[in-house]
Structures are given as structure tokens and as C-alpha cells.
Design an enzyme around this catalytic site. Structure first.
Site, mmCIF file in Angstrom:
data_model
loop_
_atom_site.group_PDB
_atom_site.id
_atom_site.type_symbol
_atom_site.label_atom_id
_atom_site.label_comp_id
_atom_site.label_asym_id
_atom_site.label_seq_id
_atom_site.Cartn_x
_atom_site.Cartn_y
_atom_site.Cartn_z
ATOM 1 N N LYS A 1 0.813 -1.229 0.000
ATOM 2 C CA LYS A 1 0.000 0.000 0.000
ATOM 3 C C LYS A 1 0.836 1.265 0.000
ATOM 4 O O LYS A 1 0.605 2.194 0.793
ATOM 5 C CB LYS A 1 -0.968 -0.001 1.175
ATOM 6 C CG LYS A 1 -2.048 -1.090 1.087
ATOM 7 C CD LYS A 1 -3.081 -0.939 2.185
ATOM 8 C CE LYS A 1 -4.146 -2.016 2.094
ATOM 9 N NZ LYS A 1 -3.657 -3.354 2.469
ATOM 10 N N ARG A 2 1.764 1.360 -0.923
ATOM 11 C CA ARG A 2 2.568 2.567 -1.037
ATOM 12 C C ARG A 2 1.784 3.645 -1.790
ATOM 13 O O ARG A 2 0.906 3.346 -2.590
ATOM 14 C CB ARG A 2 3.891 2.278 -1.751
ATOM 15 C CG ARG A 2 4.774 1.230 -1.068
ATOM 16 C CD ARG A 2 5.100 1.624 0.372
ATOM 17 N NE ARG A 2 6.199 0.851 0.917
ATOM 18 C CZ ARG A 2 6.096 -0.058 1.868
ATOM 19 N NH1 ARG A 2 4.921 -0.326 2.405
ATOM 20 N NH2 ARG A 2 7.157 -0.702 2.322
#
Length: 286
Positions: free
Chosen positions: A97-98
Site C-alpha cells: 500500500k505505497r
């Protein structure tokens, strides 16, 4: 395109995405005693789950936070898990989840598409804008990689931002989904779906038909099945001709042994049984 490999895995094995969100406390007591170190224990547990489910899983989602929480030992187990999945030719989703921009995003892409932490897909957040996604595009073009971008999540807090109204009587997640669908057009595989997929919670089935039609070439990573209220009949509405999505289950599979009497002695077998049950449940509506 990597999406074609995932599409074929779904057609062959079903829709189950096994979530290797592994906490050391999930290990059965006797197994933990045999594997007392964090690195050895986490990897040995994951390996047993992988071996038991490889032919009934479309892919594996490895949530990096569970491993980061144990420091270097945990990250070594993360690295070993990814290497073993690659050895088994499984499709890997690194749930990281960057969502940063510019050079930072380039480094995230390098870190998770090459080297020790290499995976096939990663999860990304688009809420800093589409330029937070552009550093990953060269990997989609040249190195058979892909991503699942957060569109509409299954948590209660999704309503705080994702459901806010916008112009044209749309919600924020509609706008995000349309932009992701359009961004993904150059990366469509032979299967008709793009290597830029979307995270789409299944907990609001009343919107499913509209979403599937709107995001015609977006492959979905679908959370929310089971404990969060999503049903197999709901999931089927997010698919297209029975394909076009994978459905994640983490604790439901990893901890299936806790629901069985004497399950600790065959935790991997219990995980397999739950994956098979889930696969067949979803297939029955496709």
C-alpha cells in the site's frame, strides 16, 4: 502480461487469494516449540500453508506489515516466503500500500519489483494523485509486473473519503476507479483485463453491476468475504464470465485449524480444507 497468468490461475484453481498475513502468535503451540525463532517459525508456517494450498489458490497476498513488526527477523521470513512462492511459480501480491511520489515511488518500485522483495503485483494508494502511480509504469511495460490500486475498500472508514460526493452525482471512488481503468488501458493482456487492477471491497453488492460495467477492463482484488459480511453470491456480481477477480482470505484460512477439534496437529490440512470450501462456494455462483 502478468495479468494473463493470474487470469489463467483463476480459471484453473478458482478465485481464492491466500493471505499470508502471518503473526507468530498464529502458529500452533507445538509447531512454535519446534520453530522457536521468528524467522524460522514464520517461514516454516507459511511454507506449510503454501504447500497445502498451491493447487487450490489463484495467488498469495503477503502483507508486509506483519513481517516488519518483527524487525530484521521478520523481513528475512518475508524474503524467504517470496522466494519460495517464486520457486513454486505462484502469483504473488505484495500488500505494501505505497502511495508516495517522484523518486520515493521509484525506490519503492525498485524495492518490490526487483531483488530480495520481488513480487508480481503490489498494492498502491492513489490518493496523492496519479503521479504517485507513474513511477511504476515502466515495470508494467517491460518487466511483467502489475498493481492493485485502492478504489473502494471494505472497511467501515471507507465512507469517510471514498464515498464523498463529487460533481455529476458520483462518489470519490467512482472517479478514482474511472481514472485507474483508463490508466490501465495500455496494459491490457490477452484476457481482456489490465495489469493495473483495483482493490474493490465486496461489502456493497447493490453497486456491483454498475461498478463492473464502469470498470470494464479492471481486474479486482476483492476483500470483505466472510467475516466482514461479503457473500459468494455478492462476489459473483463483480466478475465477468466467472473471472476478473480474486478474493482474499487471511485469518480465515491461516487460523482455520482453531475451529477444529485437535486441528493444531494438521493446521495446513485445515487451511487447505477452508480454501477448498471457499473456492467451491464462490464457484457455485459463477
Amino acid at each position: 502480461m502478468i495479468i494473463d497468468k493470474l487470469f489463467e490461475k483463476v480459471a484453473l484453481n478458482g478465485h481464492v487469494c491466500v493471505g499470508l498475513d502471518t503473526d507468530y502468535t498464529y502458529l500452533p503451540d507445538a509447531f512454535a516449540e519446534q520453530h522457536p525463532s521468528i524467522e524460522e517459525g514464520l517461514f516454516a508456517f507459511n511454507k506449510a500453508i503454501i504447500d497445502a494450498t498451491l493447487d487450490v489458490a489463484a495467488c498469495y497476498k503477503v502483507q508486509i506489515a506483519y513481517y516488519e513488526s518483527y524487525g530484521i527477523a521478520g523481513l528475512k521470513a518475508y524474503r524467504q516466503t517470496l522466494a519460495y512462492l517464486r520457486e513454486k511459480q505462484a502469483v504473488i501480491i505484495a500488500d505494501i500500500k505505497r502511495g508516495d511520489i517522484a523518486k520515493t515511488a521509484e525506490m519503492y518500485a525498485k524495492a518490490h519489483f526487483t531483488g530480495d522483495f520481488e513480487s508480481d503485483f503490489i498494492t498502491l494508494s492513489p490518493y496523492m494523485g496519479l503521479d504517485s502511480l507513474s513511477p511504476y509504469l515502466p515495470y508494467f511495460e517491460k518487466q511483467e509486473k502489475g498493481a492493485f490500486v485502492l478504489i473502494r475498500t471494505s472497511n467501515e472508514g471507507a465512507k469517510d473519503i471514498e464515498y464523498l460526493p463529487t460533481e455529476g452525482n458520483q462518489r470519490v471512488y467512482h472517479v478514482v476507479g474511472q481514472k485507474i481503468n483508463e490508466m490501465g488501458k495500455p496494459y491490457i493482456g490477452e484476457c481482456g483485463f489490465s495489469s493495473i487492477g483495483g482493490v474493490m471491497g465486496c461489502t456493497h453488492a447493490d453497486e456491483a453491476a454498475e461498478i463492473r460495467a464502469m470498470l470494464d477492463s479492471t481486474f479486482f482484488l476483492i476483500p470483505g468475504y466472510g467475516a466482514q459480511g461479503g457473500k459468494a453470491s455478492d462476489i459473483a456480481k463483480y466478475l465477468r464470465n466467472g473471472n476478473g477477480g480474486v478474493v482474499n482470505s487471511s485469518r480465515g484460512i491461516l487460523l482455520a485449524y482453531r475451529k477444529q477439534e485437535n486441528g493444531e496437529s494438521d493446521f495446513a490440512g485445515c487451511a487447505r480444507a477452508e480454501a477448498v470450501r471457499m473456492r467451491d462456494d464462490i464457484r457455485s455462483f459463477c
